[in-house]
Structures are given as structure tokens and as C-alpha cells.
Motif scaffolding. Structure first.
Motif, PDB file in Angstrom:
ATOM      1  N   VAL A 131      -3.114 -24.442 -14.741  1.00 45.56           N
ATOM      2  CA  VAL A 131      -4.428 -24.635 -14.035  1.00 45.56           C
ATOM      3  C   VAL A 131      -4.904 -23.312 -13.116  1.00 45.56           C
ATOM      4  O   VAL A 131      -4.172 -22.847 -12.592  1.00 45.56           O
ATOM      5  N   HIS A 132      -5.991 -22.466 -13.912  1.00 51.09           N
ATOM      6  CA  HIS A 132      -6.424 -21.442 -13.274  1.00 51.09           C
ATOM      7  C   HIS A 132      -7.599 -21.390 -12.896  1.00 51.09           C
ATOM      8  O   HIS A 132      -8.516 -22.401 -13.255  1.00 51.09           O
ATOM      9  N   HIS A 133      -8.189 -20.448 -11.896  1.00 49.31           N
ATOM     10  CA  HIS A 133      -9.230 -20.175 -11.395  1.00 49.31           C
ATOM     11  C   HIS A 133      -9.961 -21.602 -10.738  1.00 49.31           C
ATOM     12  O   HIS A 133     -11.228 -21.885 -11.131  1.00 49.31           O
ATOM     13  N   PHE A 134      -9.045 -22.379 -10.243  1.00 50.55           N
ATOM     14  CA  PHE A 134      -9.616 -23.722  -9.530  1.00 50.55           C
ATOM     15  C   PHE A 134     -10.215 -23.416  -8.071  1.00 50.55           C
ATOM     16  O   PHE A 134      -9.617 -23.517  -7.296  1.00 50.55           O
ATOM     17  N   ASN A 172      -2.376 -21.556 -10.711  1.00 49.78           N
ATOM     18  CA  ASN A 172      -2.454 -20.159 -10.742  1.00 49.78           C
ATOM     19  C   ASN A 172      -2.991 -19.559  -9.175  1.00 49.78           C
ATOM     20  O   ASN A 172      -3.983 -20.229  -8.723  1.00 49.78           O
ATOM     21  N   GLU A 173      -2.142 -18.793  -8.706  1.00 48.54           N
ATOM     22  CA  GLU A 173      -2.431 -18.005  -7.526  1.00 48.54           C
ATOM     23  C   GLU A 173      -3.175 -18.855  -6.326  1.00 48.54           C
ATOM     24  O   GLU A 173      -4.242 -18.431  -5.982  1.00 48.54           O
ATOM     25  N   PRO A 174      -2.426 -20.015  -5.526  1.00 47.39           N
ATOM     26  CA  PRO A 174      -2.981 -20.338  -4.370  1.00 47.39           C
ATOM     27  C   PRO A 174      -3.314 -19.148  -3.703  1.00 47.39           C
ATOM     28  O   PRO A 174      -2.723 -18.336  -3.347  1.00 47.39           O
ATOM     29  N   THR A 241      -3.545  -0.259 -10.364  1.00 44.23           N
ATOM     30  CA  THR A 241      -3.678  -1.181 -11.523  1.00 44.23           C
ATOM     31  C   THR A 241      -5.098  -1.649 -11.898  1.00 44.23           C
ATOM     32  O   THR A 241      -5.509  -2.181 -12.798  1.00 44.23           O
ATOM     33  N   HIS A 242      -5.941  -1.806 -10.600  1.00 40.14           N
ATOM     34  CA  HIS A 242      -7.429  -2.314 -10.434  1.00 40.14           C
ATOM     35  C   HIS A 242      -8.352  -1.233 -10.604  1.00 40.14           C
ATOM     36  O   HIS A 242      -9.350  -1.611 -10.072  1.00 40.14           O
ATOM     37  N   GLN A 243      -8.070   0.084 -11.011  1.00 36.78           N
ATOM     38  CA  GLN A 243      -8.973   1.175 -10.644  1.00 36.78           C
ATOM     39  C   GLN A 243     -10.098   0.846 -11.537  1.00 36.78           C
ATOM     40  O   GLN A 243      -9.817   0.672 -12.852  1.00 36.78           O
ATOM     41  N   GLY A 290       4.824 -14.053 -13.965  1.00 31.06           N
ATOM     42  CA  GLY A 290       3.733 -14.718 -14.986  1.00 31.06           C
ATOM     43  C   GLY A 290       2.363 -13.843 -15.187  1.00 31.06           C
ATOM     44  O   GLY A 290       1.795 -14.036 -16.153  1.00 31.06           O
ATOM     45  N   GLU A 291       2.295 -12.683 -14.267  1.00 32.84           N
ATOM     46  CA  GLU A 291       1.186 -11.697 -14.454  1.00 32.84           C
ATOM     47  C   GLU A 291       1.717 -10.290 -14.092  1.00 32.84           C
ATOM     48  O   GLU A 291       2.268 -10.234 -12.730  1.00 32.84           O
ATOM     49  N   PHE A 292       1.531  -9.381 -14.809  1.00 36.98           N
ATOM     50  CA  PHE A 292       1.488  -7.818 -14.342  1.00 36.98           C
ATOM     51  C   PHE A 292       0.682  -6.828 -15.634  1.00 36.98           C
ATOM     52  O   PHE A 292       0.970  -7.317 -16.647  1.00 36.98           O
ATOM     53  N   CYS A 323       2.754 -10.302 -19.695  1.00 38.22           N
ATOM     54  CA  CYS A 323       1.889  -9.134 -19.390  1.00 38.22           C
ATOM     55  C   CYS A 323       0.181  -9.847 -19.112  1.00 38.22           C
ATOM     56  O   CYS A 323      -0.178 -10.717 -19.734  1.00 38.22           O
ATOM     57  N   TRP A 324      -0.363  -9.168 -18.163  1.00 37.85           N
ATOM     58  CA  TRP A 324      -1.803  -9.652 -18.287  1.00 37.85           C
ATOM     59  C   TRP A 324      -2.549  -8.474 -18.769  1.00 37.85           C
ATOM     60  O   TRP A 324      -2.670  -7.337 -18.282  1.00 37.85           O
ATOM     61  N   GLU A 325      -3.024  -8.558 -19.915  1.00 38.29           N
ATOM     62  CA  GLU A 325      -3.443  -9.562 -20.844  1.00 38.29           C
ATOM     63  C   GLU A 325      -3.501  -9.136 -22.358  1.00 38.29           C
ATOM     64  O   GLU A 325      -3.413  -7.827 -22.559  1.00 38.29           O
TER      65      GLU A 325
HETATM   66  C1  BGC Z   1      -7.195 -13.366 -12.804  1.00 46.22           C
HETATM   67  C2  BGC Z   1      -7.721 -12.495 -13.735  1.00 46.22           C
HETATM   68  C3  BGC Z   1      -7.763 -10.883 -13.413  1.00 46.22           C
HETATM   69  C4  BGC Z   1      -6.176 -10.612 -13.159  1.00 46.22           C
HETATM   70  C5  BGC Z   1      -6.001  -9.339 -12.694  1.00 46.22           C
HETATM   71  C6  BGC Z   1      -5.662 -12.982 -12.753  1.00 46.22           C
HETATM   72  O1  BGC Z   1      -4.830 -13.851 -12.050  1.00 46.22           O
HETATM   73  O2  BGC Z   1      -7.153 -14.764 -13.328  1.00 46.22           O
HETATM   74  O3  BGC Z   1      -9.144 -13.049 -13.879  1.00 46.22           O
HETATM   75  O4  BGC Z   1      -8.271 -10.448 -14.407  1.00 46.22           O
HETATM   76  O5  BGC Z   1      -5.657 -11.549 -12.196  1.00 46.22           O
HETATM   77  O6  BGC Z   1      -6.732  -9.171 -11.509  1.00 46.22           O
END
Ligand code: BGC
Length: 364
Positions: A131-134, A172-174, A241-243, A290-292, A323-325
Motif C-alpha cells: 500500500v503506497h502513497h496513502f 510504505n513509509e509511515p 541520491t536526490h540531486q 525495499g528501496e534504494f 532498487c528504486w526503480e
Molecule cells: C516514493 C517515490 C520516490 C522515491 C524516491 C519512494 O518511496 O514513493 O515517489 O520517487 O521514494 O524518493
């Protein structure tokens, strides 16, 4: 007379023997519950997940396609052929579920998710469905808890006969108002809902502050449930990572940031992974990153270096990764050319090969 027979004829020795056998039986049972069945299985499942990729910005966009990418059936084979073992499928259920009880999910959307999941399973991939972006639950957790529960009730029913290769991830990500403390209070209720139809399915759960590794210490996973994988997301250093990305609420970090900026950056990444692996050993839980990932705005050589380092730190400690994504801003595959970023795939392969050769865990 045999020494044992003699012992058993002596009444006090007899009681001692009975007592001893009860103690031994108890010890064996305790050993069994500790080592057999479920706990072993969940570690094996985490190993099977190995290295995967997020189908990001597709079903987690407000409407699929709105963020420039949508799932195409051939993606599942492309991903499998590149050597990935699983996909994580982020889904924005809340944009397709009614605002009032019983919070029905639009059947067309459910059908679409089902199709994506089935296509990936058929390609031989494990699937982590979340469940993402709730957004609403992050700002008003108490008001939205029933809605999340209803969403899981419907997902559970839809996938009740799915194979074990399908794994659920509760949220996802509380973040924001949904602190780890508040999230801890929701977990048992959500788990008992899902467990009604999925007593043995593996379920992924992470802590607050965007699944930060630092929140794992506060995360409370029910002791009795051994089919859980703990998760955290990793994007340090964020300025690297977010530049230059265009989706942050605040001004993004400027482009041009290198990695590593200095040696202390490498040391701190290693120490973060060590903290998690010590937590995992203490709590006897498998761990999933779950994400990097790194935005494509970073220099290619730095991107490769960072991704290889994170995958390697994770695999050395027995963590699975995603990996994201796949094909958006942080993507490893290009929609325009139909080609992978081969340097990154090669870097991930080198980590995977090491993993299959059974590299020792660093911190346990
Ligand atoms: C978000 C994405 C975002 C990524 C990197 C994810 O958890 O859902 O929208 O692109 O993190 O910031």
C-alpha cells in the motif's frame, strides 16, 4: 544388572530420571519451536527475494500513466531476464478506494493490479505488493485506520489463493503524524485481518520516518508471528541520491554532488548497515531493503559506485534488496532505447554472484 535398570529401580533415582526426561523433552520442544518450520522458511523466502526492482511511478501514481510510465506486460520478462528475482509493486490503493465505509476498491483497478501481479508471477518473479502513497493516513492516522484495514480486507480476499511467491507489505513509509508509536498500535489489528485468509503468507513491515533504519529499534513486531520480514529504505546521503529531482516539496539538492564526498560518508553507510544487522540478529528477523536508488541526474560513475556499495553492504549481511526503480526518474532501464543501464546491472550481478557463492555475514 544394567546400570540404567539399577538406577530406575532406586525410587529417588526414578523420580530424578522422570524429571530429567521431562526437562529433556521440554528442551527438545523449545529447540524445535526455535529452529523448525516457519522461522526457517521466512529466512529462505528472504534469500529467494535476492535482488529485485521496484515498478515505481506506475500503479502508485494518482492514475496509472500520469507520471509518464505504465506497466507493459513485457516488462516482467525483461526484468526476469536481467537476473532480478522479484519486483516490488507500489500501489496507491487509496486513490481508488471509497472515502466512506465499507471503502470499496474500484473493481477495474483491482483487476488491473491483479493482472500486473499475475504477469510478474508467471514470469517467475516473486512479487512484493504494498500500500503506497496513502497520503491521508500519514496526516490523519486515527481517521484512516479503518480505511487501511478495509483495503487489506479486500486485497486479502482478492489474493486468497495466490501462490507463496506473493508477499504483502502493509504500508510504505509511515511518516508525519503516523509515527512508529502509532504505527505499532495498528500493526496487530492489520495482521490479524490479513492472517485470517493468509496464515502463512510472508508479510513485510517497516518503521516510521519513511521506513528509516533508525526507527527499527522502536518497531514492535508481534513475537508470535514469525512470517514477517522487516524492511527499511535507504537513500543516504540524500543530497547525492536526490540531486536535481523535480518531485520534492522543498527545493531539491543541487546537481553535481559526487559520491563519496569523503571517506566518512563511506564509513557512515557501513555503520548504518551494521546497526540494522545487529538489530536483525537480536530480534531474529530477516531484513529487506525495499528501496534504494539514485536519480539519473547524478553522474553515472557515482551512481554505479553508490548502488554497488549499498547492494554489497546489504548482501554481506543477508538482506534482500529492491532498487528504486525500473524506468522512471531513478530508472535502470530506458523506455526510449529499450536498454538497461549495463554498468549498474553488471555491478548488481557482481554482488549477486558473491551472494550465491555464500559470502559470510559481516556482523553476526
Ligand atoms: C516514493 C517515490 C520516490 C522515491 C524516491 C519512494 O518511496 O514513493 O515517489 O520517487 O521514494 O524518493
Amino acid at each position: 544388572m544394567h546400570r540404567l535398570q539399577r538406577l530406575l529401580l532406586n525410587p529417588s533415582a526414578k523420580y530424578a530420571a522422570v524429571f530429567l526426561s521431562v526437562v529433556i523433552a521440554g528442551f527438545c520442544m523449545a529447540q524445535n519451536t526455535r529452529t523448525s518450520g516457519s522461522e526457517q522458511d521466512v529466512f529462505a523466502v528472504n534469500q529467494a527475494l535476492g535482488s529485485g526492482i521496484n515498478l515505481g511511478n506506475m500503479l502508485d501514481a494518482p492514475v496509472e500513466g500520469e507520471w509518464g510510465v505504465s506497466f507493459q506486460d513485457e516488462y516482467a520478462q525483461i526484468i526476469r531476464k536481467a537476473g532480478f528475482r522479484h519486483v516490488r509493486i507500489p500501489v496507491r490503493w487509496s486513490a481508488h478506494a471509497a472515502g466512506q465505509a465499507p471503502y470499496w476498491i474500484d473493481p477495474a483497478f483491482m483487476k488491473r493490479v491483479r493482472h500486473v501481479v499475475d504477469t510478474c508471477l508467471k514470469a517467475g518473479l516473486h512479487v512484493v505488493l504494498n500500500v503506497h502513497h496513502f497520503e491521508e493516513i500519514y496526516t490523519t492516522p486515527e481517521e484512516q485506520e479503518a480505511r487501511l484495514l478495509a483495503i487489506w480486507k479486500q486485497i486479502s480476499a482478492e489474493f486468497r489463493t495466490a501462490p507463496n511467491e506473493l508477499i504483502f507489505e502493509l504500508l510504505n513509509e509511515p511518516q508525519a503524524e503516523l509515527t512508529t508509536a502509532k504505527w505499532n498500535r495498528m500493526i496487530p489489528t492489520l495482521l490479524s485481518e490479513v492472517r485470517q485468509l493468509h496464515p502463512n503468507r510472508v508479510i513485510v513491515i517497516g518503521g516510521g520516518r519513511w521506513n528509516s533504519f533508525e526507527e527499527l529499534e522502536q518497531l514492535q513486531l508481534p513475537d508470535s508471528d514469525r512470517m514477517l520480514i522487516a524492511t527499511f529504505h535507504y537513500y543516504h546521503p540524500f543530497e547525492f541520491t536526490h540531486q536535481g529531482v523535480d518531485f520534492l516539496k522543498e527545493t531539491p539538492p543541487p546537481p553535481g554532488r559526487k559520491f563519496p564526498a569523503d571517506e566518512s560518508e563511506v564509513r557512515s553507510i557501513k555503520s548504518h548497515f551494521t546497526i540494522v544487522s545487529q538489530w536483525a540478529a537480536k530480534n531474529k528477523r530477516p531484513v529487506y531493503v525495499g528501496e534504494f536508488g539514485v536519480a539519473q541526474t547524478a553522474a553515472q560513475s557515482d551512481r554505479v559506485r553508490w548502488i554497488q556499495m549499498i547492494a554489497s553492504e546489504a548482501s554481506d549481511r543477508g538482506f534482500s534488496v529492491a532498487c528504486w526503480e525500473f524506468c522512471s526518474q531513478f530508472g535502470l532501464w530506458s523506455i526510449e532505447t529499450g536498454l538497461w543501464n549495463t554498468d549498474i546491472i553488471r555491478a548488481l550481478d557482481s554482488v549477486g554472484a558473491k551472494q550465491e557463492a555464500g559470502s559470510p555475514s559481516k556482523d553476526r
